[in-house]
Design a protein around this motif. Sequence first.
Motif, PDB file in Angstrom:
ATOM      1  N   GLU A  57       0.819  -1.366  -0.086  1.00 51.72           N
ATOM      2  CA  GLU A  57       0.032   0.009  -0.164  1.00 51.72           C
ATOM      3  C   GLU A  57       0.869   1.344   0.075  1.00 51.72           C
ATOM      4  N   ASP A  61       2.014   4.355  -7.698  1.00 50.97           N
ATOM      5  CA  ASP A  61       1.671   3.762  -9.110  1.00 50.97           C
ATOM      6  C   ASP A  61       2.661   3.030  -9.955  1.00 50.97           C
ATOM      7  N   GLU A  95      -4.277  -5.000  -5.013  1.00 54.28           N
ATOM      8  CA  GLU A  95      -4.102  -3.677  -4.447  1.00 54.28           C
ATOM      9  C   GLU A  95      -4.481  -2.710  -5.711  1.00 54.28           C
ATOM     10  N   ARG A  99      -7.059   0.207  -5.854  1.00 54.89           N
ATOM     11  CA  ARG A  99      -6.847   1.732  -6.214  1.00 54.89           C
ATOM     12  C   ARG A  99      -7.726   2.259  -7.452  1.00 54.89           C
ATOM     13  N   SER A 100      -7.689   1.405  -8.489  1.00 57.07           N
ATOM     14  CA  SER A 100      -8.392   1.810  -9.777  1.00 57.07           C
ATOM     15  C   SER A 100      -9.693   1.724  -9.780  1.00 57.07           C
TER      16      SER A 100
END
Length: 649
Positions: A57, A61, A95, A99-100
């Motif tokens: 985390e 990116d 992960e 995020r996306s």
Amino acid sequence: MAAVSALAGSRYPERDEPRLGTLDRLVASARFFTGRLGRRPLERIVAATDAAAARLEVLSDPELLARASELRSRLRRAGVLDIGLTAASFSLVREAAARSVGQRHFDVQLVGGWAMLNGMLAEMETGEGKTLTATLAAATAALAGRAVHVVTVNDYLAERDAEFTRPIYEALGLTVGCVKQGMDPDARRAAYRCDIAYCSNKEVAFDYLRDRMVLGGKPRPIASRIEALAGEDPGRRLLLRGLQFAIVDEADSVLVDEARTPLILSAQARQGQEEVMHRDALTLARELAPEDFRIGEQGVDIADSGLAKLETLSEPLSGVWRGPRRREQLVRQALTALHVFERDKHYLVREGKVVIIDENTGRLMPDRSWEQGLHQLIELKEGCEMTGRRDTLARISYQRFFRRYVHLAGMTGTAREVARELWAVYRLRVATIPTHKPGRRRRAADRVYGSSERKWRAVVGRVRELREAGRPVLIGTRSVKASERLAAHLDEAGLAYRLLNARQDRDEAEIIAGAGEAGCLTVATNMAGRGTDIKLGAGVAEAGGLHVIATELNDSARIDRQLFGRCARQGDPGSCEAILALDEDLVASFFPAAAAALGRFGRIPRSIGRLAFGIAQWRAERAHSRARRDLLDMDDYLGDMLAFAGRGE
């Protein structure tokens, strides 16, 4: 090792089918009925993924992308069954998803992804997030260098899932393509060249047949290299990159329900005198009395009296009508068109054309046609302009096609009933994945009536009760005709509803998605909207959730379970029931004695109704299973003959 060698040894990887002797065929046939459900300890992937996810985390990116790039080379060397590397991949995918798209995989989804990488079929309850689960196996296989096909049941779901998952894959440096009906060859080729391609089962199977025609049969590495040296490399015209890795969504529908008919690639033939011949066949068929033929599970049989009558009636005719076998075949097809295939059940007439309705999904199939003149006969029966006959260029069954994938996996909500068949035919073991939250679905006792009129009145009365309680209701029917018959009863009762059948196929997802709103009444054919989430509206959960009513049982209890699975998803409350009549399709076709004996009664005792429908479903499932087995045997036989003759499919 076999999968690795299949990938390494060919420019068009696919699995070789074993050459079975007589004893092997007998064993395989026995396994069709006695194969055992296999399970493996899959939960260990959860702890391994959690361990691999430490400190992910805090990565940026670009750092996450770099970690995926570094993992790619290791997966290509070791393969996808190394649990340590797979856990590292799963942690990256989880992960990236968080995020996306704002969704983080649950532990049970990790188990489902690991099952698919192990070549299994993950049975996950409806609403458990199979689309997100597939990203785990698809991304890991793509990072390992496999060309991944995520196969769905229609173009809408393929496009929807591709767009939803695209940000996840792109965060890991993977490309995503989507293959849909109507795309030109260059666009298809570009989509299949992506790391992961979403497509429907029909599109990918027909594209494979087109590739086989380009290759002139089975891919031959030595011949391909010689042609490339001569400047005639057929690889430039190929659509696929072989059959490397497939994840089949709604696998029971694709691998079982749609596996009763072969896929046929055809081209327009010269029409000649065919319209006259088909019109003569219909004329002769209409001259036969009901006692001259019989409609059974295996189709239409013409009795001796009917054959004698045909011989007399065809005396003024010439050509094909002089041969008794050809004459019988043509009239049998005409009788099938007249008495077996029904308008608004098996097909619609839209803009002067006959459009087939998929019996398993209730969706239209405008680019499909029946073979052996049946489509042309139905066109003439309905007064439509007759299309030309189509010549077969290539054919294959779904069983034969999907067995050629080097790695085959799948997911569905209902598989345990056909687990033995999936193992016997595809060597797919079923892994039942637990739900993320405890299920809260309540099943009310079935109500069975002698006639459909009494049934429809009971359905309308039940809908009134539920509407007064503020609960949404989803009613399932098997055909367009049945849905419109129910709609007429609801109109008469003054009940507002939304209707979804093959006439409204374009609005399918929107209508189904809104079926959970308070007080909403939705009437849908069969499994329309399958794969679309139904979210409960405000206050609906407190009122008891969505209620599902089945007005007809399907030929398989598994498909009924799919319909009932539309309610009580992801721990939501919900309930379901069946309100049935003995004089309708299932019992009338497969247990007609019960329909005839009990049809005059009002409400049938529960035990007798359950017995009648149980016997009818057992007979239907046995007939369909036999049809699939016969198709596979015929496909194997034709494959052997064509291989002996040096031709492809």
